[in-house]
Design an enzyme around this catalytic site. Structure first.
Site, PDB file in Angstrom:
ATOM      1  N   GLU A 177     -13.135   5.616  -0.074  1.00  0.00           N
ATOM      2  CA  GLU A 177     -13.920   4.705   0.771  1.00  0.00           C
ATOM      3  C   GLU A 177     -14.595   5.527   1.866  1.00  0.00           C
ATOM      4  O   GLU A 177     -13.983   5.888   2.861  1.00  0.00           O
ATOM      5  CB  GLU A 177     -13.013   3.626   1.371  1.00  0.00           C
ATOM      6  CG  GLU A 177     -12.405   2.703   0.329  1.00  0.00           C
ATOM      7  CD  GLU A 177     -11.537   1.622   0.936  1.00  0.00           C
ATOM      8  OE1 GLU A 177     -12.067   0.549   1.283  1.00  0.00           O
ATOM      9  OE2 GLU A 177     -10.315   1.869   1.088  1.00  0.00           O
ATOM     10  N   GLU A 196      -8.465   9.709   5.444  1.00  0.00           N
ATOM     11  CA  GLU A 196      -8.452   8.265   5.177  1.00  0.00           C
ATOM     12  C   GLU A 196      -9.499   7.870   4.127  1.00  0.00           C
ATOM     13  O   GLU A 196      -9.386   6.832   3.488  1.00  0.00           O
ATOM     14  CB  GLU A 196      -8.725   7.493   6.470  1.00  0.00           C
ATOM     15  CG  GLU A 196      -7.702   7.708   7.567  1.00  0.00           C
ATOM     16  CD  GLU A 196      -6.601   6.664   7.552  1.00  0.00           C
ATOM     17  OE1 GLU A 196      -6.516   5.913   6.562  1.00  0.00           O
ATOM     18  OE2 GLU A 196      -5.832   6.622   8.524  1.00  0.00           O
ATOM     19  N   GLU A 204       0.860  -1.182   0.000  1.00  0.00           N
ATOM     20  CA  GLU A 204       0.000   0.000   0.000  1.00  0.00           C
ATOM     21  C   GLU A 204       0.894   1.228   0.000  1.00  0.00           C
ATOM     22  O   GLU A 204       1.857   1.304   0.761  1.00  0.00           O
ATOM     23  CB  GLU A 204      -0.879   0.094   1.258  1.00  0.00           C
ATOM     24  CG  GLU A 204      -2.032  -0.858   1.358  1.00  0.00           C
ATOM     25  CD  GLU A 204      -2.819  -0.630   2.659  1.00  0.00           C
ATOM     26  OE1 GLU A 204      -2.962   0.539   3.096  1.00  0.00           O
ATOM     27  OE2 GLU A 204      -3.266  -1.625   3.244  1.00  0.00           O
ATOM     28  N   LYS A 244     -14.590   4.476   5.800  1.00  0.00           N
ATOM     29  CA  LYS A 244     -13.345   4.210   6.524  1.00  0.00           C
ATOM     30  C   LYS A 244     -13.356   4.939   7.864  1.00  0.00           C
ATOM     31  O   LYS A 244     -13.854   6.051   7.999  1.00  0.00           O
ATOM     32  CB  LYS A 244     -12.142   4.692   5.711  1.00  0.00           C
ATOM     33  CG  LYS A 244     -11.851   3.867   4.484  1.00  0.00           C
ATOM     34  CD  LYS A 244     -10.939   2.700   4.753  1.00  0.00           C
ATOM     35  CE  LYS A 244      -9.520   3.140   4.961  1.00  0.00           C
ATOM     36  NZ  LYS A 244      -8.585   1.983   5.008  1.00  0.00           N
TER      37      LYS A 244
END
Length: 345
Positions: free
Chosen positions: A317, A326, A266, A320
């Site tokens: 997302e 994030e 990642e 999250k």
């Protein structure tokens, strides 16, 4: 004698061909993470079409969702598939047959084995889910024996993805060292990786280094645009990404496991929700990561050895946890439009 002369002639010919047509090393793979912690994502089939249309050939999945795996089946896309942390105890404590059955039911029933490049046994366990730490290596060992039974152990590699914070020291890179508290897990893990010729998987986020330590880490040094060269063991560093990857290489050497490859499972940059989070900075960071992989730039400690990377993330997302940023790592919008002009080739 005639055979010997023929052999020498062929050898000379091959040598000339090597000189005039040198072997070209394939670019390090550049993949993308397909996180699904959101309630507004397009169907997996749409995501697969988006991935293929952008020339992305490698994808990281964080679990074995059957619908998602089926969507990728036959696509030609190579996968890294994660086994969720909570499943590890049953794999570690059960017989090899249990791991074999798990593979057959959860993976190979939905995706052909030749599309699977890696299986990641857990994600960031030492950072987030330490309860599962004792199960990482035993689960790997059982899974490896199951793959051997299927004659797949040479083509599907096993590892476990870890946060960069498993290092107790990462600066300068040559001082890289694993947190002593994690060594009871890391030593047998590294032994397994060396024995099976598998990579150490790490999640590397220079963005976190910057936002958590802006007084020590400059924005230029995380965006690959610093003109300040820091010397360490006669090697010059101008960016945090290289420093972090090489800190892991040094940490492994410190424990007697030099030479194990590092795969960055990642890395990425948010487009909003935090300091310096913008499409422009995300393009600067991810664009350089992609370029350096494709050109096999490598790192100061391992020059010319491109670092295989998985960019985070395919989409934002929106569910999250954690800081607002994030939720904003998506390279693409849910409508399939790029958040910024990143190219993968």
């Amino acid at each position: 004698m005639e055979i010997q002369r023929l052999f020498l002639s062929l050898t000379s010919l091959l040598l000339c061909l090597f000189i005039f047509f040198p072997h070209s090393t394939a670019a390090a793979p550049v993949g993308i993470c397909y996180g699904r912690v959101a309630n507004n994502l397009p169907p997996p089939s749409n995501a697969v079409n988006l991935i293929k249309s952008n020339g992305i050939t490698t994808v990281r999945l964080f679990n074995t969702d059957p619908e998602t795996l089926t969507a990728f089946s036959g696509s030609g896309i190579s996968l890294m598939i994660g086994i969720p942390n909570e499943i590890l105890p049953s794999l570690a404590n059960g017989p090899v047959d249990a791991s074999l059955q798990w593979l057959q039911s959860n993976l190979f029933a939905h995706i052909p084995p030749n599309q699977i490049r890696y299986i990641a046994i857990g994600n960031e366990i030492l950072l987030r889910d330490t309860f599962y730490s004792p199960y990482i290596v035993p689960a790997m060992q059982n899974m490896h024996k199951a793959l051997q039974t299927l004659n797949l152990a040479d083509t599907i590699k096993l590892s476990s993805a870890h946060a960069a914070s498993i290092l107790s020291n990462s600066y300068p890179p040559s001082a890289g060292a694993f947190d002593p508290n994690f060594l009871p897990v890391m030593i047998p893990l590294l032994q397994f990786l060396r024995d099976t010729q598998s990579p150490l998987m790490v999640n590397v986020y220079p963005y976190f280094s910057y936002v958590n330590n802006p007084q020590y880490v400059s924005l230029d040094s995380v965006l690959f645009r610093s003109t300040n060269i820091e010397n360490d063991q006669n090697l010059g560093y101008d960016n945090v990404f290289d420093m972090t990857v090489d800190a892991f290489a040094y940490a492994m050497e410190r424990e007697g496991f030099g030479g194990i490859p590092v795969v960055v499972t990642e890395t990425g940059w948010p487009t909003g929700g935090g300091a310096a989070a913008s499409p422009e900075n995300a393009l600067a960071y991810n664009g350089n990561v992609v370029r350096r992989a494709l050109e096999n730039v490598g790192t100061p400690k391992r020059p010319g050895v491109g670092v295989e990377v998985f960019l985070f993330d395919l989409f934002d997302e929106n569910e999250k946890d954690g800081e607002e940023f994030e939720k904003h790592f998506g390279v693409f919008g849910v409508d399939g439009v790029k958040a910024y002009g990143l190219n993968f080739s």
